[in-house]
Design an enzyme around this catalytic site. Structure first.
Site, PDB file in Angstrom:
ATOM      1  N   ARG A 124      49.653  33.784  85.351  1.00 27.64           N
ATOM      2  CA  ARG A 124      50.649  34.740  84.877  1.00 27.64           C
ATOM      3  C   ARG A 124      52.021  34.079  84.869  1.00 27.64           C
ATOM      4  NH1 ARG A 124      48.852  40.006  84.703  1.00 27.64           N
ATOM      5  NH2 ARG A 124      46.981  40.545  85.907  1.00 27.64           N
ATOM      6  N   THR A 167      50.883  38.013  77.203  1.00 30.72           N
ATOM      7  CA  THR A 167      50.443  36.810  76.488  1.00 30.72           C
ATOM      8  C   THR A 167      50.972  36.805  75.071  1.00 30.72           C
ATOM      9  OG1 THR A 167      48.424  36.782  77.804  1.00 30.72           O
ATOM     10  CG2 THR A 167      48.417  35.485  75.782  1.00 30.72           C
ATOM     11  N   ILE A 203      41.809  45.040  79.538  1.00 33.56           N
ATOM     12  CA  ILE A 203      40.875  46.066  79.979  1.00 33.56           C
ATOM     13  C   ILE A 203      41.431  47.462  79.707  1.00 33.56           C
ATOM     14  CG2 ILE A 203      40.031  47.141  82.101  1.00 33.56           C
ATOM     15  CD1 ILE A 203      39.317  44.408  83.137  1.00 33.56           C
ATOM     16  N   ASP A 204      42.754  47.613  79.766  1.00 30.47           N
ATOM     17  CA  ASP A 204      43.370  48.928  79.620  1.00 30.47           C
ATOM     18  C   ASP A 204      43.291  49.480  78.205  1.00 30.47           C
ATOM     19  OD1 ASP A 204      44.015  48.622  82.244  1.00 30.47           O
ATOM     20  OD2 ASP A 204      46.176  48.392  81.943  1.00 30.47           O
ATOM     21  N   MET A 240      41.730  50.913  86.772  1.00 28.00           N
ATOM     22  CA  MET A 240      42.851  50.282  86.102  1.00 28.00           C
ATOM     23  C   MET A 240      43.405  51.175  84.994  1.00 28.00           C
ATOM     24  SD  MET A 240      41.281  46.479  86.196  1.00 28.00           S
ATOM     25  CE  MET A 240      39.680  47.217  86.111  1.00 28.00           C
ATOM     26  N   ARG A 272      47.592  50.860  83.772  1.00 26.88           N
ATOM     27  CA  ARG A 272      48.998  50.920  84.171  1.00 26.88           C
ATOM     28  C   ARG A 272      49.758  51.978  83.381  1.00 26.88           C
ATOM     29  NH1 ARG A 272      51.254  46.845  87.001  1.00 26.88           N
ATOM     30  NH2 ARG A 272      53.248  47.356  86.070  1.00 26.88           N
ATOM     31  N   ILE A 297      35.305  44.863  88.539  1.00 29.28           N
ATOM     32  CA  ILE A 297      35.266  45.170  87.108  1.00 29.28           C
ATOM     33  C   ILE A 297      35.825  44.016  86.281  1.00 29.28           C
ATOM     34  CG2 ILE A 297      36.246  46.680  85.337  1.00 29.28           C
ATOM     35  CD1 ILE A 297      36.140  48.938  87.431  1.00 29.28           C
TER      36      ILE A 297
END
Length: 431
Positions: free
Chosen positions: A143, A171, A198-199, A242, A244, A352
Site C-alpha cells: 500500500r 491503485t 472486494i467491496d 468488509m 468501508r 475472505i
C-alpha cells in the site's frame, strides 16, 4: 459525463490474434437501459444518449507485438482472483499476440521504484499456468503512494510499452499519476487498470472481481454465527464484513444466507439508543424469538466514533472498529436491561481476502484480463476495464475514481429485497 477513450494514434497493424470476430471501433454500450415511457426513451436518444466504449479485440492494433515489453503490478489489499488475472494477461499476450517479454513487478508500486530494489519477475505460460489455485498474488502487494517520476523511470529502463495495474481505488489513482507523468514526457506507454476490490465500489463498474468469492465465503461465517446463536439461550451472532463505504458484501451475504435478522451498512443510518433504535428493535426480537444474527459492514455506524482525519497508507480514512463496538454495546445494553444474552462475535476478513477465487470469479477474471490486453494492444490508455449492462467496457480512469459506488437504499431493488429477507425495519433511528 465524458466517456471518450484516449488512443495513441491510428491502429495500422493487422492483429495476429486470429479471432473469428472482432469488436468494431465504434461499438458502444448504452449507459441507461430502463425507461418508464416511450417518450422518455425518445427524449434520451434525441438529446444524445450517453455511451461507454465496448471492450474487445480490435482487427488492427497499435503496438507491434514483437517490440512489446509488458508489465504487471498488483497493489492494495489481497483479494480472491488476482492470480487469475495475472494468468489471463500472460496467456493472452503470449498465445494470441505473440508477446514474449512480460515482467511482473513485485510488491505493488514499490516494484516500480529503484530504491526498493525489488527485481521484476519474468512471467510466461509455464510459471503462471496453475497460479489460480492459490490465493493472494504471486507478485505480492503493498500500500502507499510512490513518486510517479521514479515509477516511469523504471518503466522506461525496462522498455515497458504497456502496464497493467491490478487494484482498487487507490491503485487507479496511482495509475492516473503514472499516466500524467508519461504524458509530461511525451512517451507512449499504455496504462490499463483492472478493477480489484472486494467491496465492489468502483464507480460505473457493474462488478469487480473477487466480490462473488467474498460474499460466498462470508456466508460461511454467517451460517456459523447462526448455529452459535441458536445453540445458546438468547444467543446473538455478530459478523463484521468488509465494506468501508458500500454494503454490497454485507447485503449479498445476508440474502444468500437467509438466516440474517439485521444487516447494518454504511449507506443506512441507525441509532443504538432510544425507542425505535437498533438495540430497542433487537431487544424485542430476543424477547420473542430468543436468538438473532447480525451482519455489520466495517464502515457502518462511524458516527459513533467522532470525526477523524487520520489515514492509512492507501490514503483511506481510518475507521473505528464497529464490530467490537457493536458487540460491547449489545452486551452493555442487555446487562442494563437485566436480560442475559450470549453474544458470539466473528470477523472473517483476512480469511475472505486470502482464498482463491471461486469458479464464477475465476472465469470473470479471465475476461477482464483478456479485455485489458486487447485495449493495450490497440494503443488505448488511461482506462479501466469495466462492465456495464453485462457488457465489458472501456472506462476512463477519471470517471472510475470520481467517487465511490454505493448502494442507494431509496432506489435499490437489492435493499428492498434485503428488508423482505431479514424482516428488519427500514429505519432504526430513535424517535
Amino acid at each position: 459525463m465524458n466517456t471518450n477513450i484516449r488512443n495513441f494514434g491510428p491502429c495500422k497493424i493487422e492483429s495476429p490474434a486470429a479471432y473469428e470476430y472482432y469488436t468494431g471501433d465504434e461499438s458502444k454500450v448504452v449507459f441507461k437501459t430502463v425507461f418508464e415511457t416511450e417518450e422518455s426513451w425518445r427524449e434520451y436518444i434525441g438529446e444524445g444518449a450517453e455511451f461507454f466504449e465496448q471492450a474487445g479485440p480490435r482487427k488492427k492494433i497499435y503496438f507491434d507485438p514483437k517490440e512489446v515489453t509488458a508489465g504487471i503490478v498488483t497493489c492494495g489489499g489481497l483479494c480472491p482472483g488476482i492470480n487469475d488475472v495475472i494468468r489471463g494477461i500472460v496467456m493472452e499476450l503470449n498465445y494470441r499476440y505473440g508477446v514474449k517479454r512480460i515482467l511482473g513487478f513485485p510488491y505493488g508500486y514499490q516494484g516500480l521504484v529503484k530504491k526498493f530494489d525489488h527485481k521484476p519477475m519474468e512471467l510466461n505460460p509455464e510459471n503462471v499456468a496453475h497460479i489460480g489455485r492459490d490465493g493472494g498474488t504471486i507478485l505480492a502487494s503493498s500500500r502507499g503512494n510512490q513518486n510517479a517520476s521514479d515509477m516511469v523511470d523504471r518503466l522506461s529502463l525496462y522498455g515497458v510499452k504497456m502496464l497493467f495495474c491490478i487494484g482498487g481505488d487507490g491503485t487507479l489513482r496511482g495509475a492516473k499519476e503514472i499516466v500524467r507523468e508519461i504524458d509530461r514526457r511525451g512517451e507512449e506507454i499504455s496504462v490499463i487498470g483492472v478493477p480489484k476490490t472486494i467491496d465492489n465500489d468502483i464507480n460505473y463498474v457493474q462488478k469487480t472481481f473477487g466480490f462473488s468469492t467474498a460474499f460466498s465465503k462470508a456466508m460461511e461465517a454467517v451460517e456459523c454465527a447462526h448455529v452459535e446463536a441458536k445453540g445458546a439461550p438468547n444467543g446473538i451472532g455478530v459478523v463484521k464484513l468488509m465494506g468501508r463505504h458500500s454494503g454490497f458484501i454485507a447485503v449479498n451475504a445476508a440474502l444468500a444466507s437467509q438466516n440474517v435478522n439485521y444487516c447494518l451498512i454504511p449507506e443506512v443510518d441507525f441509532d443504538l439508543k432510544g425507542k425505535g433504535s437498533f438495540l430497542d428493535v433487537l431487544k424485542n426480537r430476543i424477547l420473542t424469538r430468543e436468538h438473532a444474527v447480525i451482519i455489520v459492514a466495517e464502515g457502518a455506524g462511524q458516527k459513533f466514533f467522532g470525526k477523524t482525519e487520520e489515514r492509512d497508507a492507501s490514503g483511506n480514512l481510518k475507521l473505528g472498529d464497529i464490530g467490537v463496538y457493536l458487540k460491547n454495546s449489545i452486551q452493555d445494553f442487555f446487562k442494563a436491561e437485566k436480560i442475559e444474552v450470549n453474544v458470539k462475535y466473528i470477523d472473517p476478513s483476512y480469511i475472505i481476502r486470502s482464498i482463491p477465487a471461486n469458479p464464477e470469479d475465476s472465469i470473470f477474471c479471465g475476461f477482464l484480463a483478456q479485455n485489458a490486453v486487447h485495449a493495450a494492444m490497440a494503443g488505448k490508455t488511461d482506462i479501466v476495464i469495466g462492465m456495464w449492462n453485462n457488457v465489458f467496457t472501456h472506462l476512463p480512469i477519471d470517471i472510475a475514481i470520481q467517487e465511490r459506488k454505493v448502494l442507494q437504499p431509496t432506489k435499490s431493488t437489492l435493499w428492498r429485497t434485503l428488508l423482505a429477507s431479514t424482516g428488519q425495519p427500514a429505519h432504526m433511528v430513535a424517535e
